[in-house]
Design an enzyme around this catalytic site. Structure first.
Site: not given
Ligand code: NAI
Length: 248
Positions: A16, A91, A156, A158, A160, A189
């Protein structure tokens, strides 16, 4: 002709959110997609079907990115299934926010393991393959808070900042072997991760963003496509902020 025709990409945590948008955009540009997530449930199967509908090969793999052995196994399986690995997008990520005074060791360890150690695990498993191919593009999903810090998110931020240091170091170590590594620092986002915030908090955030809106997963996917493709063939060791001007 797509920008990524004939390439194979691994995107972690892509059932997702931003990971899924990246997988879909890469597929639209012709890449075959291996994606991972904690479980390949109904939702992840739907993601795989959506990617496959773009006419490329797609498969979801259940794997905990924070686990070293699990990752080595899944990368070997993906290499066997797809024959090559050209692009790696680290990601997968989580938040466990709290002020430092109240942060538990478990909150710290979980975030560092899922957000940062996971990238080490995948880089460790994928780079021998990329070096043999004499080419590869690694993209670490960082965050603007990894550049600027954020109260209530020391774990978080640290993790990143670590993603940025990791990308820059890999760029220096492996540039001569044809492997590039960069980081994307998204701002605010709109995904499931940020949807937990109240409408009021979201409005306040938007006011501080020069482009006056939260980003979409597709905004980030477009930057990832640039970094994955040969359009960025002379770009390595860089951090690209995708944040509507929030971080300048
Ligand atoms: P999300 O929570 O919608 O998706 C993250 C996905 O990673 C999920 O499908 C989850 O099941 C999976 N996941 C979690 N732990 C896992 C593991 N141990 N092994 C494999 N998969 C795992 O998050 P989103 O918003 O799509 O974020 C994606 C990336 O972007 C993350 O690294 C987040 O820190 C980064 N990010 C997001 C921002 C935002 O505003 N949404 C801003 C800056 C960075």
């Amino acid at each position: 002709m797509g920008l990524l025709d004939g390439k194979t990409a691994i995107v972690t945590g892509a059932a997702r959110g931003i990971g899924k948008a990246i997988a879909l955009k890469f597929a639209a540009e012709g890449a075959n997609i291996a994606f991972t997530d904690l479980a390949i449930d109904e939702n992840a199967e739907k993601t795989a079907a959506e990617i496959e509908a773009m006419g490329v090969k797609a498969k979801g793999y259940a794997s905990n990115a924070a686990n070293f052995e699990d990752t080595a196994k899944v990368v070997a399986e993906i290499h066997k299934d797809f024959g090559r690995i050209d692009i790696l997008v680290n990601n997968a990520g989580i938040t466990r926010d709290g002020l430092m005074m109240r942060m538990t060791e478990q909150q710290w360890d979980m975030v560092i393991n899922v957000n940062l150690k996971s990238a080490f695990n995948f880089v460790h498993a994928c780079t021998p393959i990329m070096m043999r191919q004499k080419s590869g593009s690694i993209i670490n999903m960082a965050s603007v808070v990894g550049v600027s810090g954020n109260a209530g998110q020391c774990n978080y931020s640290a993790s990143k900042a670590g993603m940025i240091g990791l990308a820059k170091s890999i760029a220096k170590e492996l540039g001569s072997r044809g492997v590039r590594a960069n980081a994307i620092a998204p701002g605010f986002i709109i995904t499931d991760m940020t949807d937990q915030l109240s409408e009021e908090v979201k409005k306040e955030w938007a006011k501080t963003i020069p482009l006056r809106r939260g980003g979409t997963p597709e905004d980030v996917a477009n930057v990832a496509t640039f970094l994955a493709s040969d359009l960025s063939s002379y770009v390595t060791g860089q951090v690209i902020c995708c944040c509507g001007g929030m971080n300048m």
